[in-house]
Write a protein that holds these residues in place. Structure first.
Motif, PDB file in Angstrom:
ATOM      1  N   LEU A 198     -21.384  -0.228 -27.239  1.00 53.17           N
ATOM      2  CA  LEU A 198     -20.178  -1.209 -26.975  1.00 53.17           C
ATOM      3  C   LEU A 198     -19.715  -1.193 -25.484  1.00 53.17           C
ATOM      4  CD1 LEU A 198     -18.217  -0.069 -30.140  1.00 53.17           C
ATOM      5  CD2 LEU A 198     -19.325  -2.227 -29.661  1.00 53.17           C
ATOM      6  N   ILE A 237     -12.760   3.879 -31.079  1.00 51.73           N
ATOM      7  CA  ILE A 237     -13.408   3.054 -31.979  1.00 51.73           C
ATOM      8  C   ILE A 237     -14.051   3.833 -33.230  1.00 51.73           C
ATOM      9  CG2 ILE A 237     -15.810   2.051 -32.179  1.00 51.73           C
ATOM     10  CD1 ILE A 237     -15.618   1.650 -29.365  1.00 51.73           C
ATOM     11  N   ARG A 238     -14.307   5.135 -33.104  1.00 53.83           N
ATOM     12  CA  ARG A 238     -14.571   5.773 -34.423  1.00 53.83           C
ATOM     13  C   ARG A 238     -13.276   6.174 -35.255  1.00 53.83           C
ATOM     14  NH1 ARG A 238     -17.452  10.466 -30.837  1.00 53.83           N
ATOM     15  NH2 ARG A 238     -19.229   9.625 -30.404  1.00 53.83           N
ATOM     16  N   VAL A 287     -22.695   1.976 -31.883  1.00 54.64           N
ATOM     17  CA  VAL A 287     -21.427   2.309 -30.961  1.00 54.64           C
ATOM     18  C   VAL A 287     -21.899   2.409 -29.605  1.00 54.64           C
ATOM     19  CG1 VAL A 287     -19.618   4.285 -30.737  1.00 54.64           C
ATOM     20  CG2 VAL A 287     -20.201   3.314 -33.156  1.00 54.64           C
ATOM     21  N   GLN A 323     -10.900   3.834 -35.816  1.00 56.49           N
ATOM     22  CA  GLN A 323     -10.827   2.593 -36.219  1.00 56.49           C
ATOM     23  C   GLN A 323     -11.688   2.230 -37.428  1.00 56.49           C
ATOM     24  OE1 GLN A 323      -8.054   0.380 -35.603  1.00 56.49           O
ATOM     25  NE2 GLN A 323      -7.343   1.903 -34.385  1.00 56.49           N
TER      26      GLN A 323
END
Length: 475
Positions: free
Chosen positions: A466, A426-427, A463, A429
């Motif tokens: 999630l 995620i980070r 985050v 992206q």
């Protein structure tokens, strides 16, 4: 130390055990494994256990009477044997017919022989002390001890054996004296004395090289004494130092099958499964298993392999009747049986977090009510950290075994790895699309990952909250 004279109540119906023993027990084959005083004491114990069966009582007492007349000059023991049916409630009929009237001729011959030998030895002892011949005195002390032992005067015989060390400093004589004194103490039920002699042996470094057979026999005596004193774990560990040759050549102490029965039951009752595995693989314990009856070996194998239901069936059907007529294990059979059952239940339960009581009841062959009572007792005595869910018929285990703890720790670590991997994706992206700022002092994106989730300044979403897609599938 536990008082070994207090007999434990055997769980189960004694009359049922007697009928099972009477159906297939061969007294002559059993008695042939022993000799001397040990054979007599074993047969007398068997006669007391089989008091309700005249055939077994008669055969055991007849064999004991013959052994007393052939191997000893103990008139008191002879009278105890021939008058036992008259003192037992059900010792009538066949048992009384099997034992003839008191053999007055044998008694008179024993008394005259004993006094003649005693007079001769005392005369020679006085002459040896006058001439200060220490070697002769030591030999005569040993002969006097042997004579008194034949007469059944165990304590007096032990005193003469102990006096040998005052006149002989030879290591071989010292070990022989210790062995004979320990044997006297064992026959006199002085179990503290037996253990004291065994402890003294351990303090002599050169004993093993000087007289290995004598040392092994002392350890054999020590193992049996530890079982009698209910120190079952110590007895099992000491048995690994006995050796096959000693075990097969000591009928005056114990038969190989009887010793193996006592040690295997003691080991299973007192050691956990991991220790049993280690002991079973050790070279010192292999002679014990080799000398054991097939049923005993199967029982040990079932418990080590965690086949608790099969092991308990063998315990009830095969092992219990053999142990009931054994003078070493028989008085403690109730305690041993209870400990084995409790240990199997605890080890079976601690392998799971949740246990289906219905399945457990079928596995152990116990009614549900009895199983719940045993589980409640184990929980109350802090031997099992669990609670019983009566509504759902489940056992909820709080303190699970090390194996289950390791499995749960591995699952937890896997979840952490999956979560961290998903956060890194995620980070990457987020950085690619410019949705966050690189913290001050960070030169490149790779070093930013070392700062964790708190290093990313996000606008509008968290985050940490999630939900990673596919996490459950990966587990």
């Amino acid at each position: 130390m536990v008082n070994p004279t207090n007999n434990d109540v055997v769980m189960g119906d004694s009359s049922s055990l007697l009928s099972r023993v009477a159906a297939s027990f061969d007294i002559k084959e059993y008695a042939n494994g022993f000799s001397g005083r040990t054979k007599i004491s074993r047969l007398l114990f068997l006669a007391k256990q089989c008091n309700g069966d005249d055939r077994l009582l008669a055969e055991s007492l007849a064999l004991a009477r013959d052994e007393v007349k052939d191997q000893t000059m103990d008139v008191d023991l002879y009278n105890q044997v021939i008058y036992m049916p008259c003192t037992e409630a059900s010792g009538t009929g066949e048992a009384l017919d099997a034992l003839e009237a008191e053999d007055v001729e044998w008694i008179e011959r024993c008394e005259s022989t004993y006094f003649a030998k005693q007079t001769d030895l005392e005369t020679r002892m006085a002459a040896a002390k006058t001439s200060l011949d220490s070697r002769t005195i030591a030999a005569l002390e040993a002969e006097l001890g042997d004579l008194l032992l034949q007469k059944g005067l165990d304590q007096e015989a032990m005193k003469h054996y102990l006096r040998m060390r005052e006149y002989s400093r030879d290591m071989d004589d010292l070990l022989t004296m210790t062995h004979k004194a320990a044997l006297c103490a064992f026959h006199a039920h002085n179990y503290f004395g037996v253990l004291n002699h065994v402890r003294k042996l351990e303090t002599i470094p050169e004993a093993e090289s000087v007289a290995p057979q004598v040392v092994a026999r002392l350890r054999l005596l020590g193992s049996l004494t530890q079982v009698i004193c209910q120190r079952f774990d110590v007895a099992a560990k000491m048995s690994t130092k006995v050796g096959y040759e000693t075990l097969m050549s000591s009928p005056d102490i114990v038969s190989p099958g009887s010793f193996s029965l006592a040690i295997v039951i003691s080991a299973v009752a007192s050691l956990n499964r991991q220790d049993l595995k280690s002991m079973g693989a050790s070279p010192g314990f292999q002679p014990v298993l080799d000398a054991a009856p097939r049923q005993v070996r199967d029982f040990f194998s079932a418990i080590v392999s965690a086949r608790y239901g099969e092991g308990l069936v063998l315990l009830e059907a095969e092992i219990q009747p053999m142990a009931w007529v054994d003078s070493v294990v028989g008085p403690h059979l109730g305690v041993l049986r209870q400990r084995i059952h409790d240990k199997c239940i605890c080890e079976y339960s601690c392998a799971f977090c949740l246990v289906d009581l219905i399945h457990m009841s079928n596995t152990f062959g116990l009614p549900m009510a009895d199983l719940e009572v045993r589980l409640a007792h184990l929980i109350q005595t802090d031997r099992l950290d669990a609670r019983i869910d009566l509504k759902n018929h489940r056992l909820v285990v709080e303190n699970v075994s090390a194996q289950v703890q390791a499995y749960n720790a591995a699952i937890k670590a896997a979840k952490v790895v999956i979560r961290d991997s998903a956060l890194l994706r995620i980070r990457s992206q987020v950085l690619r699309h410019g949705l966050c700022k690189v913290p001050t002092g960070t030169k490149d994106g790779s070093s930013m990952l070392e700062h964790g989730a708190s290093a990313i300044e996000m606008d509008g979403f968290d985050v940490e909250s999630l939900e990673v897609e596919g996490e459950g599938d990966l587990l």
